[in-house]
Enzyme design. Structure first.
Site, short mmCIF file in Angstrom:
data_model
loop_
_atom_site.label_atom_id
_atom_site.label_comp_id
_atom_site.label_asym_id
_atom_site.label_seq_id
_atom_site.Cartn_x
_atom_site.Cartn_y
_atom_site.Cartn_z
CB CYS A 1 3.29 2.79 4.45
SG CYS A 1 1.84 2.05 3.70
CG HIS B 1 6.66 0.92 2.50
ND1 HIS B 1 6.04 -0.15 3.12
CD2 HIS B 1 5.69 1.61 1.86
CE1 HIS B 1 4.75 -0.09 2.86
NE2 HIS B 1 4.50 0.95 2.09
CG ASN C 1 1.90 -1.54 0.90
OD1 ASN C 1 2.35 -1.75 2.03
ND2 ASN C 1 1.58 -0.34 0.46
#
Ligand code: UT7
Length: 333
Positions: A116, A256, A286
């Site tokens: 990520c 994020h 996500n």
């Protein structure tokens, strides 16, 4: 000699049409819209459907949009850094595949995997090619087709992830705007808590690994959450401190998008109000490497030249980090 910094000069994103809502998930696993909203802040995600549709299919749309916006040809791109954990294939690199699809015939390229945090790792890596004066146009893509590695019978992971792509162009800047500072970190001890068990060289695919669901994301959510909250908040605060930035100096935090509670903890630690935090997790979930460039693309029309922006991420590895940049242009949109 005038100092060259690497600045974002264009940004674009793409998400596939098909939506997977919390109401859809209520029919697939034992969950509720209330639980998902309260624990993650996610309402829906986009999923790439169809045969032979890999991550580069989404990336190519984002890149094409970006080139059109910037008004340049695909053959002007020097380097393509493709940040992803879901490449089309183990090899060749998705950077090479998307370059072929879009016609970036003069570019070399490679994939970068930092889960990520991949996009900010890619941004920092790409900036070095600009700062040294070696290259003039570096494309950093953050994209993932998370639906290709998600177990849609596992309620703890399938509610979080979605598919999407974003891309930014880095070019030299001599006005002092662009990337000012970065802090990148990793800790291999995180592997135990977030990984894909099979499919790599350690455990190649077999009928048994498939039967055991070992090609899906394995996550011990609580532990990952705990690390994400402290590491992402700490590193975001650290980059502010080391650049003598107060909360008032920060125009935008671009976090994020893994969990709304992690985003809020980061903003709180920085003292930055929610009105200055880019949040679209409710609509996309996500998207791993896609989250930050998708946010930048959605907020682009509100960004002004010279504004201080902090990007922050945390992900598998563990990996985490922050980038401090000064936005380099006023949007014409
Ligand atoms: O982006 C890369 C890094 N990843 C992350 O940052 C993700 C970090 N982790 C998280 O966001 C959270 O840990 C999750 C959203 C994955 C889970 O939320 P949580 O508050 O940590 O829940 P939990 O795993 O502690 O589970 C609490 C309870 C459990 O039930 P019991 O054992 O208390 O009876 C779970 O079985 O909630 C249950 N549960 C659910 N209930 C309804 C887990 N998933 C669900 C669900 N619906 N979808």
């Amino acid at each position: 000699m005038t100092k060259i910094t690497a600045a974002i000069t264009a940004v674009a994103s793409y998400v596939p049409e098909t939506k997977l809502t919390n109401a859809d998930l209520e029919k697939m696993v034992d969950t509720t819209d209330d639980w998902i909203m309260a624990r993650t802040g996610i309402k829906e995600r986009h999923i790439l459907k169809g045969e032979n549709q890999g991550v580069t299919e989404m990336a190519k749309h984002a890149v094409q949009k970006l080139l059109d916006k910037r008004g340049i040809g695909a053959d002007e791109i020097d380097l393509v850094i493709f940040c992803t954990v879901t490449p089309d294939k183990v090899f060749p690199a998705s950077a090479n595949i998307v370059s072929r699809k879009v016609g970036m015939n003069n570019a070399f390229g490679y994939d970068l995997n930092a889960a990520c945090s991949g996009f900010i790792y890619g941004l920092v890596t790409g900036s070095k090619f600009i700062e040294t004066g070696s290259y003039k146009k570096v494309l950093v893509i953050g994209a993932d087709k998370m639906s290709s590695i998600i177990d849609y019978t596992d309620r703890a992971t399938c509610i979080i992830f979605g598919d999407g792509a974003g891309a930014v162009l880095l070019e030299p800047n001599t006005e002092g705007n662009g990337i000012q500072d970065s802090i990148l970190k990793s800790d291999g001890n995180g592997e135990a808590f977030l990984h894909q068990k099979a499919g790599g060289s350690e455990k190649p695919p077999t009928l048994e690994t498939i039967a055991n669901g070992e090609h899906y994301v394995y996550q011990e959510g609580k532990t990952v959450f705990k690390f994400a909250v402290s590491k992402m908040a700490d590193v975001s605060f650290e980059i502010m401190q080391r650049n003598q930035l107060t909360a008032d100096d920060v125009s935008w935090l671009v976090p994020h998008q893994a969990n709304l509670r992690i985003i809020e903890a980061t903003a709180n630690r920085m003292g930055v109000g929610k009105d200055k935090v880019m949040i679209n997790i409710d609509r996309y979930g996500n998207t791993t490497n896609g989250t930050i460039p998708i946010c930048l693309a959605e907020w682009e029309s509100r960004l002004n030249k010279g504004e201080n922006i902090i990007l922050s991420a945390f992900g598998g590895g563990f990996t985490w980090g922050s980038v401090y940049l000064k936005w380099a242009y006023d949007s014409e949109a």
